[in-house]
Design a protein around this motif. Structure first.
Motif, PDB file in Angstrom:
ATOM      1  N   VAL A 315       0.854  -1.184   0.000  1.00  0.00           N
ATOM      2  CA  VAL A 315       0.000   0.000   0.000  1.00  0.00           C
ATOM      3  C   VAL A 315       0.891   1.235   0.000  1.00  0.00           C
ATOM      4  O   VAL A 315       1.720   1.417   0.890  1.00  0.00           O
ATOM      5  CB  VAL A 315      -0.915   0.008   1.237  1.00  0.00           C
ATOM      6  CG1 VAL A 315      -1.757   1.279   1.255  1.00  0.00           C
ATOM      7  CG2 VAL A 315      -1.820  -1.213   1.237  1.00  0.00           C
ATOM      8  N   ASP A 317       1.229   4.916   0.617  1.00  0.00           N
ATOM      9  CA  ASP A 317       0.528   6.005   1.288  1.00  0.00           C
ATOM     10  C   ASP A 317       0.643   7.324   0.537  1.00  0.00           C
ATOM     11  O   ASP A 317      -0.073   8.275   0.824  1.00  0.00           O
ATOM     12  CB  ASP A 317       1.068   6.194   2.715  1.00  0.00           C
ATOM     13  CG  ASP A 317       0.712   5.025   3.615  1.00  0.00           C
ATOM     14  OD1 ASP A 317      -0.399   4.478   3.460  1.00  0.00           O
ATOM     15  OD2 ASP A 317       1.541   4.664   4.460  1.00  0.00           O
ATOM     16  N   HIS A 327      -6.373   3.359  -2.456  1.00  0.00           N
ATOM     17  CA  HIS A 327      -5.703   3.072  -1.186  1.00  0.00           C
ATOM     18  C   HIS A 327      -6.554   2.212  -0.259  1.00  0.00           C
ATOM     19  O   HIS A 327      -6.082   1.218   0.321  1.00  0.00           O
ATOM     20  CB  HIS A 327      -5.339   4.385  -0.493  1.00  0.00           C
ATOM     21  CG  HIS A 327      -4.629   4.202   0.807  1.00  0.00           C
ATOM     22  ND1 HIS A 327      -5.299   4.116   2.008  1.00  0.00           N
ATOM     23  CD2 HIS A 327      -3.309   4.065   1.103  1.00  0.00           C
ATOM     24  CE1 HIS A 327      -4.419   3.937   2.990  1.00  0.00           C
ATOM     25  NE2 HIS A 327      -3.216   3.917   2.464  1.00  0.00           N
ATOM     26  N   ASP A 328      -7.828   2.563  -0.098  1.00  0.00           N
ATOM     27  CA  ASP A 328      -8.697   1.817   0.812  1.00  0.00           C
ATOM     28  C   ASP A 328      -8.875   0.372   0.361  1.00  0.00           C
ATOM     29  O   ASP A 328      -8.921  -0.551   1.182  1.00  0.00           O
ATOM     30  CB  ASP A 328     -10.061   2.496   0.921  1.00  0.00           C
ATOM     31  CG  ASP A 328      -9.986   3.817   1.682  1.00  0.00           C
ATOM     32  OD1 ASP A 328      -8.967   4.046   2.363  1.00  0.00           O
ATOM     33  OD2 ASP A 328     -10.937   4.616   1.582  1.00  0.00           O
ATOM     34  N   GLN A 329      -8.978   0.170  -0.954  1.00  0.00           N
ATOM     35  CA  GLN A 329      -9.113  -1.190  -1.480  1.00  0.00           C
ATOM     36  C   GLN A 329      -7.855  -2.005  -1.223  1.00  0.00           C
ATOM     37  O   GLN A 329      -7.930  -3.183  -0.872  1.00  0.00           O
ATOM     38  CB  GLN A 329      -9.414  -1.143  -2.977  1.00  0.00           C
ATOM     39  CG  GLN A 329     -10.809  -0.651  -3.320  1.00  0.00           C
ATOM     40  CD  GLN A 329     -11.004  -0.456  -4.815  1.00  0.00           C
ATOM     41  OE1 GLN A 329     -10.118   0.040  -5.508  1.00  0.00           O
ATOM     42  NE2 GLN A 329     -12.165  -0.865  -5.311  1.00  0.00           N
ATOM     43  N   VAL A 331      -5.707  -1.559   1.207  1.00  0.00           N
ATOM     44  CA  VAL A 331      -5.652  -1.868   2.635  1.00  0.00           C
ATOM     45  C   VAL A 331      -6.571  -3.037   2.961  1.00  0.00           C
ATOM     46  O   VAL A 331      -6.212  -3.938   3.733  1.00  0.00           O
ATOM     47  CB  VAL A 331      -6.036  -0.631   3.477  1.00  0.00           C
ATOM     48  CG1 VAL A 331      -6.210  -1.021   4.941  1.00  0.00           C
ATOM     49  CG2 VAL A 331      -4.976   0.449   3.356  1.00  0.00           C
ATOM     50  N   ALA A 332      -7.759  -3.040   2.377  1.00  0.00           N
ATOM     51  CA  ALA A 332      -8.712  -4.130   2.617  1.00  0.00           C
ATOM     52  C   ALA A 332      -8.158  -5.464   2.123  1.00  0.00           C
ATOM     53  O   ALA A 332      -8.300  -6.495   2.783  1.00  0.00           O
ATOM     54  CB  ALA A 332     -10.047  -3.822   1.943  1.00  0.00           C
ATOM     55  N   THR A 371      -7.583  -4.769   9.169  1.00  0.00           N
ATOM     56  CA  THR A 371      -7.715  -3.775   8.105  1.00  0.00           C
ATOM     57  C   THR A 371      -7.718  -2.361   8.688  1.00  0.00           C
ATOM     58  O   THR A 371      -7.038  -1.456   8.168  1.00  0.00           O
ATOM     59  CB  THR A 371      -9.008  -4.011   7.301  1.00  0.00           C
ATOM     60  OG1 THR A 371      -8.962  -5.324   6.718  1.00  0.00           O
ATOM     61  CG2 THR A 371      -9.156  -2.972   6.193  1.00  0.00           C
ATOM     62  N   ASN A 372      -8.458  -2.168   9.756  1.00  0.00           N
ATOM     63  CA  ASN A 372      -8.495  -0.855  10.412  1.00  0.00           C
ATOM     64  C   ASN A 372      -7.108  -0.463  10.920  1.00  0.00           C
ATOM     65  O   ASN A 372      -6.680   0.700  10.788  1.00  0.00           O
ATOM     66  CB  ASN A 372      -9.496  -0.878  11.570  1.00  0.00           C
ATOM     67  CG  ASN A 372      -9.583   0.453  12.281  1.00  0.00           C
ATOM     68  OD1 ASN A 372      -9.935   1.472  11.691  1.00  0.00           O
ATOM     69  ND2 ASN A 372      -9.256   0.452  13.565  1.00  0.00           N
ATOM     70  N   SER A 375      -4.829   0.523   8.054  1.00  0.00           N
ATOM     71  CA  SER A 375      -5.189   1.800   7.435  1.00  0.00           C
ATOM     72  C   SER A 375      -4.473   2.961   8.120  1.00  0.00           C
ATOM     73  O   SER A 375      -4.352   4.053   7.556  1.00  0.00           O
ATOM     74  CB  SER A 375      -6.704   2.015   7.510  1.00  0.00           C
ATOM     75  OG  SER A 375      -7.127   2.251   8.845  1.00  0.00           O
ATOM     76  N   LYS A 376      -3.970   2.712   9.332  1.00  0.00           N
ATOM     77  CA  LYS A 376      -3.295   3.755  10.105  1.00  0.00           C
ATOM     78  C   LYS A 376      -1.774   3.632  10.041  1.00  0.00           C
ATOM     79  O   LYS A 376      -1.057   4.620  10.049  1.00  0.00           O
ATOM     80  CB  LYS A 376      -3.747   3.695  11.560  1.00  0.00           C
ATOM     81  CG  LYS A 376      -5.261   3.887  11.728  1.00  0.00           C
ATOM     82  CD  LYS A 376      -5.696   3.588  13.155  1.00  0.00           C
ATOM     83  CE  LYS A 376      -7.201   3.693  13.293  1.00  0.00           C
ATOM     84  NZ  LYS A 376      -7.673   3.281  14.637  1.00  0.00           N
ATOM     85  N   ARG A 378       1.672   0.660   8.839  1.00  0.00           N
ATOM     86  CA  ARG A 378       2.131  -0.631   8.333  1.00  0.00           C
ATOM     87  C   ARG A 378       2.996  -1.308   9.395  1.00  0.00           C
ATOM     88  O   ARG A 378       4.164  -0.993   9.562  1.00  0.00           O
ATOM     89  CB  ARG A 378       2.942  -0.450   7.044  1.00  0.00           C
ATOM     90  CG  ARG A 378       2.165   0.151   5.888  1.00  0.00           C
ATOM     91  CD  ARG A 378       1.174  -0.819   5.308  1.00  0.00           C
ATOM     92  NE  ARG A 378       1.813  -1.950   4.653  1.00  0.00           N
ATOM     93  CZ  ARG A 378       1.148  -2.941   4.075  1.00  0.00           C
ATOM     94  NH1 ARG A 378      -0.164  -2.952   4.112  1.00  0.00           N
ATOM     95  NH2 ARG A 378       1.786  -3.920   3.489  1.00  0.00           N
TER      96      ARG A 378
END
Length: 392
Positions: A315, A317, A327-329, A331-332, A371-372, A375-376, A378
């Motif tokens: 990912v 950033d 980005h969100d995809q 991370v998921a 995942t959460n 998102s913040k 790595r």
């Protein structure tokens, strides 16, 4: 919890299997490869090996799936390269290789056995090996089930020992933490945590030191003088066992379980009575036990960082789009991959304690928590690789 009877990676080749979810372990093998090759080259160049008719090799904690036979392939490639370059005496082409694949009794050895015919055929059909070894590469593979925290092989029968992603598993849950011992000491947690009392940290440390001491004593009996051993396993960067790199994956799994407690799906006592038979040591702990044992010379000790998801589609950033996903995809995708990797490794223990009926719900919750978290930031694992020489 009887670790020897319960612990195994998820079997078969299905979606939740270890075979399909062992990218992190594959990455660890790739990182350790130069260290393995150096140890092998030095072993093959020694006078004692040049005079041998047979070499004993053991892979401890071999599991099953695509990674299991990688070590054997690497060893054969190193030997081929040495023979081809003239750095090994031609008589070495007749040397026989005894390879022992070890894991606990519940390991999926059947999958390993089923993969052997194709592996042997691949070697026989490889022109490089035909030229050097003829139609038969003198390779004899067998399985040796049992715990490596004890003797597995005859005295002085091994020349090279390898273990990857295994020695962070303890022989047992620290006895003082066992639910039979009385009041739960690590409430709401399943491993070391920032909130764990000092007695929990001490119990885990003591169990690791006892186990690693027994491991070294057992291998010292089995490895010939001058033999080599390369070990890689999860660790931590500092003396503090509560660092995020060494325990946060367990913290999130405990949170997933406690969310099920809140929803009335799991009894809180069940969570309080579960303790993972796992420990991520620091380099100082390894050095301490090696010094106490005295049977091995430490040739090399290195620490490497590994992404939780094995470092696949990273990912970025700084960018909105990576490999066609935003980005969100990404991370998921990464969160799901991490959760599947952890499930493939720990499900046998979790299921034995909590029951099969909560597994899908539990790991869906775990996926969301991971995942959460990703998102913040790595988060990375710390992997320790140590190369040892058996004293003469």
């Amino acid at each position: 919890m009887e670790v020897v009877q319960i612990l195994h990676m998820n079997k078969g080749n299905g979606e939740a299997s270890y075979a399909q979810n062992s990218k992190v372990q594959n990455k660890i093998l790739a990182i350790a490869k130069p260290i393995i090759e150096k140890a092998l080259l030095e072993l093959l160049g020694s006078n004692s090996v040049m005079a041998m008719e047979s070499m004993g090799i053991a892979d401890l904690g071999c599991s099953s799936g695509p990674n299991t036979l990688l070590l054997i392939s690497e060893i054969m490639d190193v030997i081929h390269a040495q023979l081809s370059s003239g750095q090994l005496h031609p008589s070495s082409s007749s040397m026989e290789f005894r390879v022992f694949l070890n894991d606990l009794f519940s390991n999926d050895f059947n999958t390993v056995f089923m993969s052997l015919p194709a592996f042997y055929n691949k070697l026989r059909e490889d022109d490089r090996y035909k030229r050097l070894f003829g139609a038969n590469p003198n390779l004899f593979i067998s399985a040796v089930p049992g715990s490596f925290y004890g003797r597995l092989f005859a005295r002085k029968s091994l020349h090279f020992v390898h273990s990857s992603s295994s020695l962070h598993w303890l022989s047992q849950v620290p006895p003082s933490l066992d639910s039979k011992a009385g009041t739960a000491l690590n409430k709401g947690k399943i491993y070391i945590s920032k909130s764990s009392p000092q007695c929990v940290l001490d119990a885990y440390s003591l169990q690791f030191h006892e186990d690693f001491s027994m491991f070294l004593k057992s291998r010292a009996e089995e490895i010939v003088g001058g033999g080599r051993m390369v070990l890689s396993f999860m660790g931590r960067p500092t003396l503090d066992p509560t660092t995020e790199q060494s325990c946060y994956q367990w913290e999130l799994l405990a949170l997933a379980l406690m969310s099920m407690v809140s929803d009335g799906l799991v009894e809180e006592e069940k969570v309080d009575s579960f303790n993972a038979p796992y420990y991520a040591p620091c380099a100082e702990e390894l050095k301490s036990e090696l010094q106490k044992d005295g049977s091995f010379i430490m040739d090399r000790l290195e620490a490497f960082e590994i992404d939780w998801d094995g470092g696949g589609d990273v990912v970025d950033d700084q960018a909105n789009i990576v490999n066609g996903f935003d980005h969100d995809q990404m991370v998921a995708i990464s969160g799901k991959r991490v959760a599947k990797t952890i499930r493939a490794v720990v499900e046998s223990m979790i299921e034995a304690h909590f029951g099969i009926e909560i597994m899908d719900d539990l790991f869906q919750r775990y996926t969301e928590l991971v995942t959460n978290h990703l998102s913040k930031r790595r988060t990375k694992y710390i992997n320790l690789v140590i190369s040892l020489i058996r004293r003469d």
